[in-house]
Design a protein around this motif. Structure first.
Motif, short mmCIF file in Angstrom:
data_model
loop_
_atom_site.label_atom_id
_atom_site.label_comp_id
_atom_site.label_asym_id
_atom_site.label_seq_id
_atom_site.Cartn_x
_atom_site.Cartn_y
_atom_site.Cartn_z
N ARG A 149 0.83 -1.20 0.00
CA ARG A 149 0.00 0.00 0.00
C ARG A 149 0.88 1.26 0.00
O ARG A 149 0.57 2.25 -0.67
CB ARG A 149 -0.92 -0.02 1.22
CG ARG A 149 -2.04 1.00 1.19
CD ARG A 149 -2.95 0.82 2.41
NE ARG A 149 -3.72 -0.40 2.33
CZ ARG A 149 -3.60 -1.42 3.17
NH1 ARG A 149 -2.72 -1.36 4.16
NH2 ARG A 149 -4.34 -2.49 3.04
N GLY B 153 2.27 1.79 -3.36
CA GLY B 153 1.21 2.28 -4.24
C GLY B 153 0.97 3.77 -4.10
O GLY B 153 0.89 4.49 -5.10
N PHE C 210 -0.15 1.64 -10.28
CA PHE C 210 -0.33 1.72 -8.83
C PHE C 210 -1.79 1.88 -8.43
O PHE C 210 -2.19 1.42 -7.36
CB PHE C 210 0.55 2.84 -8.27
CG PHE C 210 2.01 2.58 -8.47
CD1 PHE C 210 2.64 1.56 -7.78
CD2 PHE C 210 2.73 3.30 -9.40
CE1 PHE C 210 3.99 1.28 -7.97
CE2 PHE C 210 4.08 3.03 -9.61
CZ PHE C 210 4.71 2.02 -8.90
N ILE D 54 -2.94 -1.59 -8.26
CA ILE D 54 -2.58 -2.21 -6.98
C ILE D 54 -3.57 -1.81 -5.90
O ILE D 54 -4.02 -2.63 -5.09
CB ILE D 54 -1.14 -1.83 -6.60
CG1 ILE D 54 -0.15 -2.53 -7.53
CG2 ILE D 54 -0.86 -2.19 -5.14
CD1 ILE D 54 1.29 -2.11 -7.33
N ALA E 93 1.64 -4.11 -12.88
CA ALA E 93 1.17 -4.05 -11.49
C ALA E 93 1.46 -5.36 -10.77
O ALA E 93 1.87 -5.38 -9.61
CB ALA E 93 -0.32 -3.74 -11.45
N THR F 99 3.95 -5.99 -7.57
CA THR F 99 3.47 -6.77 -6.42
C THR F 99 4.45 -7.88 -6.08
O THR F 99 4.79 -8.09 -4.91
CB THR F 99 2.08 -7.36 -6.73
OG1 THR F 99 1.16 -6.30 -7.01
CG2 THR F 99 1.56 -8.18 -5.56
#
Length: 411
Positions: free
Chosen positions: A21, A24, A71, A74, A301, A305
């Motif tokens: 997070r 992101g 992002f 995500i 993405a 990750t």
């Protein structure tokens, strides 16, 4: 924009999710800075405004290939994760999971509307809140069915875009001509947008309101709904499979990263080559290049990750990034406040005056501030300021704000 505060109070923190997070919310600024600093068309068509020589070219290229659209994907997946993580009673014995979820999404929607119409038109909280409400009933499906359903919905967004563009091109010459006119960087239109954002807050509203409304209606119906909903469902499945909690093997993440970055960057690069070859022709961009970006963004993405999961597995010192992620909603809104103050007329009035290289320098400055400030914040407080208010609104009781020494604050 999902953040830790909108997960249930009873949910344990998962370090990899906080780090992802944080990555992101920091990464999105590198994309959004274009809309804060330049006329809006320049994000989609880089020839519309500014120079692309030297370092400006490389900044734009890196942003297009590695950041733009990645992002927010995500974050959409993480919102799906948050929904799955909700306890059966939404963290409150007196409240059903559905009621708690609706309150969360309503709070997110309210923040998004305020953000979009009073601060910055590029808000993504509104579409995330609307899509998050819709996916709640299917959160208990198996990972297999979530992947299938998410893939179908995501694909529908691509198919709908193609169908609408082709239909307009073939049957509605008036609409196509109007579309082309908006796509062409006319000096008078660009100059008007620059003048509006170099003006005061009231003058900015002439552009901000219609731009925000278009995102929440036309763009949402034709694109964002399908894209965000599909990604949320896929995020639910990946979490249930242990992918987002860094629970899979190193080999798994290496393969996932290679496929994500390799396949995605190839698709995006082909799209960019095509756009320059056709001089950013509207129909060619929408029918071919934009489709390559749509799918390429998803794969990159996944690459990001996988990289974050590998770093978490190897014990990298990512505490500052996790701190940013723990108060992602506060940091997301703070980025808008900082950047509109820098670029808009009620602040420094630098709109249209800072090239892409200069914009990235500002991004790095904001990144540094948010990493340091977020880490310092959690030395004294248990939750971010906007997250604290959100919890109060959702659960109708004031949550703890100061950090308790007895609470394990490791992230």
């Amino acid at each position: 924009m999902e953040d830790g505060s909108l997960a249930t109070n009873a949910s344990p923190r998962i370090r990899s999710l906080d780090v992802l997070r944080g990555v992101g919310v920091l990464g999105m600024l590198a994309v959004h800075i274009q809309l804060f600093a330049f006329p809006s068309l320049a994000r989609w068509n880089p020839t519309a405004y500014g120079h692309l020589e030297g370092l400006n070219w490389w900044v734009w290229l890196a942003t297009s290939v590695l950041a733009d659209g990645k992002f927010i994907s995500i974050f959409a997946m993480l919102l799906g994760v948050s929904i799955v993580m909700q306890s059966g009673r939404g963290g409150d014995r007196a409240m059903s999971a559905w009621r708690a979820h609706v309150r969360r999404m309503t709070a997110l929607l309210g923040l998004g509307l305020l953000h979009a119409y009073f601060i910055w038109y590029g808000d993504m909280l509104v579409p995330l809140a609307l899509c998050g409400t819709i996916v709640f009933p299917v959160r208990r499906l198996s990972p297999r069915w979530l992947l299938v359903l998410g893939g179908l919905v995501f694909t529908a967004g691509s198919a709908l875009s193609l169908a609408l563009t082709w239909s307009t091109a073939q049957s509605d010459p008036v609409a196509l001509a109007s579309w082309r006119e908006h796509w062409t960087p006319r000096p008078a239109v660009v100059a008007l947008e620059i003048a509006q954002y170099r003006g005061g807050w009231t003058e900015q509203m002439a552009h901000r309101v219609p731009a925000a409304l278009e995102t929440e209606t036309v763009t949402f119906i034709t694109n964002l709904f399908w894209q965000m909903t599909g990604l949320m469902l896929i995020g639910m499945a990946l979490f249930k499979l242990g992918v987002l909690s860094a629970a899979r093997s190193r080999v798994f993440y290496l393969r996932m990263g290679a496929l994500g970055f390799g396949g995605g960057m190839l698709l995006i690069s082909l799209g960019l080559w095509r756009s320059f070859a056709t001089k950013w022709d509207l129909l060619d961009f929408t029918l071919i290049s934009q489709q390559l970006h749509y799918w390429g963004n998803f794969f990159v993405a996944l690459g990001w990750t996988a990289l974050v999961m590998l770093l978490c597995q190897h014990g990298w010192p990512l505490r500052p990034v996790a701190a940013v992620g723990r108060m992602a909603l506060s940091n997301y809104l703070l980025q808008s406040v900082i950047c509109t103050t820098i670029f808009y007329g009620h602040g420094l009035g630098l709109f249209g005056r800072v090239d892409r290289a200069g914009q990235f320098a500002i991004v790095m400055g904001v990144w540094t501030f948010q990493l340091l400030a977020s880490s310092a914040w959690f030395r004294y407080f248990a939750v971010g300021p906007v997250e604290w208010v959100t919890r109060w609104v959702v659960y109708r009781r004031r949550p703890g704000f100061l950090r308790s020494p007895a609470v394990d604050a490791r992230v």
